[in-house]
Write an enzyme that holds these catalytic residues in place. Structure first.
Site, PDB file in Angstrom:
ATOM      1  N   SER A  40      -7.356 -90.046   5.293  1.00  0.00           N
ATOM      2  CA  SER A  40      -8.236 -88.921   4.989  1.00  0.00           C
ATOM      3  C   SER A  40      -9.399 -88.970   5.965  1.00  0.00           C
ATOM      4  O   SER A  40     -10.566 -89.080   5.578  1.00  0.00           O
ATOM      5  CB  SER A  40      -8.732 -89.009   3.542  1.00  0.00           C
ATOM      6  OG  SER A  40      -9.568 -87.919   3.230  1.00  0.00           O
ATOM      7  N   CYS A  79      -4.821 -77.373   9.146  1.00  0.00           N
ATOM      8  CA  CYS A  79      -6.236 -77.456   8.788  1.00  0.00           C
ATOM      9  C   CYS A  79      -6.557 -76.426   7.704  1.00  0.00           C
ATOM     10  O   CYS A  79      -5.925 -75.370   7.635  1.00  0.00           O
ATOM     11  CB  CYS A  79      -7.110 -77.174  10.006  1.00  0.00           C
ATOM     12  SG  CYS A  79      -6.869 -78.345  11.334  1.00  0.00           S
ATOM     13  N   ASN A 101       3.978 -82.958  10.184  1.00  0.00           N
ATOM     14  CA  ASN A 101       2.686 -83.581   9.952  1.00  0.00           C
ATOM     15  C   ASN A 101       2.775 -84.408   8.660  1.00  0.00           C
ATOM     16  O   ASN A 101       3.847 -84.528   8.076  1.00  0.00           O
ATOM     17  CB  ASN A 101       1.608 -82.495   9.830  1.00  0.00           C
ATOM     18  CG  ASN A 101       0.240 -82.977  10.274  1.00  0.00           C
ATOM     19  OD1 ASN A 101      -0.092 -84.144  10.142  1.00  0.00           O
ATOM     20  ND2 ASN A 101      -0.574 -82.053  10.780  1.00  0.00           N
ATOM     21  N   GLY A 148       7.589 -88.418  12.383  1.00  0.00           N
ATOM     22  CA  GLY A 148       7.547 -88.728  10.966  1.00  0.00           C
ATOM     23  C   GLY A 148       8.196 -90.065  10.678  1.00  0.00           C
ATOM     24  O   GLY A 148       9.401 -90.139  10.479  1.00  0.00           O
TER      25      GLY A 148
END
Length: 310
Positions: free
Chosen positions: A70, A139, A201, A252
C-alpha cells in the site's frame, strides 16, 4: 545462435525480461548488484503529474506466497523524473518505459504530453529517451467517486482515447485484474489505438492485525502480488492473448525461468518481473540465464517458436 530477442510495438528488446513498475525504482540500486544493461527493459517507478508522498502507515506486509503493498504511488513527479532521473537513464541500455498514473484524465494527458515532448527533444539531440508510455489505469478516478479507471471499460476508454491523441510514443495500458471483464478491456485498448497491454496489476487484498483488531493498512485494502497470484495471472494473459492482435506484456507472480516460459507459451511477448526482485536481488540476470538454459535443453532457437502455442 539462440536468440532471446523480442519485439513489442516495433521496439526491439534484447530479451523478454522487463522490470515492473514500483519494484525496481529507476534501476540505480540494482545496478550496484549486477549489470542491468543485460535486461530487456525497465518500467520506472509509477509517475504522476505532481509529486506524491504516498500512503501513511504500513506500506508492505509479507504474506503466504507473496506480499501486500500500500505504497500509494510515492514518486518525484513527471518533471523531476525528466530533469533528474532521465540523466541516469541516458546512460543505460534497456528499453525505457515510463509508467504514468493519474487521479483524473487531465493529469494523464498533461503527464503524457510532458513525457512525449521530452522524448522528442532528446531524440533530436541524438540522446536516449523514453521509448514507451505504460498507462497505469488502476489509479483512483477522483471524478468518478473513487472507482478505478481500470475497472469500468467505458471509463478506461475515455482516458486511453485522450492520451492516445497527445502522444507519438508507443502506448501500453496496464490492466487491473479487478476489471469487470479483462478481455473486453483489452479489446477496447486495441480499438483505441494502444500498441500493447500489460497484465496483470495487483489484486485487491487485505490483512488484519487480530491483536489491534484493525486492518494492517491505513487504506484498509492493499495490492497482493507474488507467486500466489501467478496461476490466475497466467490464465488472464492466455485469455487476452487469444483475443487481441497487439502484444501482451505478461506479469504476475513470476519467480523462475519456467514461469517466464509459461507466460510466453500463453502468448506474452515479454514479461515483467515485480515481487521476485525483492525475493532475489539478482533476479534479472538469473532469469535470463535460466531462459537460455531452457532453450539449449529444448533446442529452441527463438522464443517465437513457443510463443502462444497453448
Amino acid at each position: 545462435m539462440r536468440s532471446l530477442a523480442c519485439n513489442v510495438a516495433g521496439i526491439h528488446f534484447n530479451n523478454p525480461i522487463v522490470m515492473a513498475s514500483g519494484t525496481f525504482g529507476f534501476g540505480k540500486e540494482y545496478a550496484k548488484l549486477y549489470d542491468i544493461n543485460r535486461l530487456g527493459g525497465i518500467s520506472c517507478k509509477g509517475l504522476t503529474l505532481h509529486p506524491r508522498t504516498g500512503n501513511t502507515g504500513a506500506r508492505v506486509f509479507e504474506t503466504s506466497g507473496g506480499m501486500l503493498n500500500s505504497v500509494g504511488l510515492e514518486n518525484p513527479g513527471v518533471d523531476a523524473f525528466l530533469n533528474e532521473e532521465m540523466l541516469y537513464w541516458e546512460t543505460i541500455e534497456p528499453v525505457k518505459i515510463a509508467n504514468l498514473g493519474g487521479s483524473n484524465i487531465e493529469e494523464y494527458v498533461l503527464g503524457a504530453l510532458k513525457i512525449t515532448s521530452d522524448a522528442e527533444e532528446r531524440r533530436k539531440q541524438n540522446r536516449k529517451a523514453v521509448d514507451m508510455i505504460e498507462l497505469n489505469i488502476s489509479c483512483p478516478n477522483v471524478k468518478e467517486g473513487g472507482i478505478a479507471f481500470g475497472v469500468k471499460t467505458n471509463i478506461a476508454r475515455e482516458v486511453i482515447r485522450e492520451v492516445r491523441q497527445v502522444t507519438s510514443l508507443p502506448l501500453a495500458v496496464k490492466l487491473s485484474p479487478n476489471a469487470e471483464n479483462i478481455v473486453d478491456m483489452s479489446v477496447m485498448c486495441q480499438e483505441e489505438g494502444a500498441e500493447c497491454v500489460s497484465l496483470v496489476n495487483t489484486f485487491s487484498a487485505m490483512k488484519i492485525d487480530i491483536y489491534q483488531r484493525k486492518s494492517v493498512f491505513n487504506n484498509m485494502y492493499a495490492g497482493l502480488s507474488g507467486p500466489a497470484i501467478k496461476p490466475i495471472a497466467l490464465r488472464m494473459v492466455h485469455q487476452v492473448a487469444k483475443e487481441v492482435t497487439i502484444p501482451v506484456m505478461g506479469m504476475g507472480g513470476i519467480a523462475s525461468a519456467s514461469d517466464v516460459i509459461e507466460f510466453i507459451m500463453a502468448g506474452a511477448s515479454v514479461v515483467q518481473i515485480g515481487t521476485y526482485n525483492f525475493m532475489n536481488l539478482r533476479a534479472g540476470e538469473e532469469l535470463i540465464a535460466g531462459i537460455q538454459s531452457f532453450m539449449e535443453l529444448e533446442n529452441i532457437n527463438s522464443l517465437d517458436e513457443i510463443r502462444g502455442i497453448i
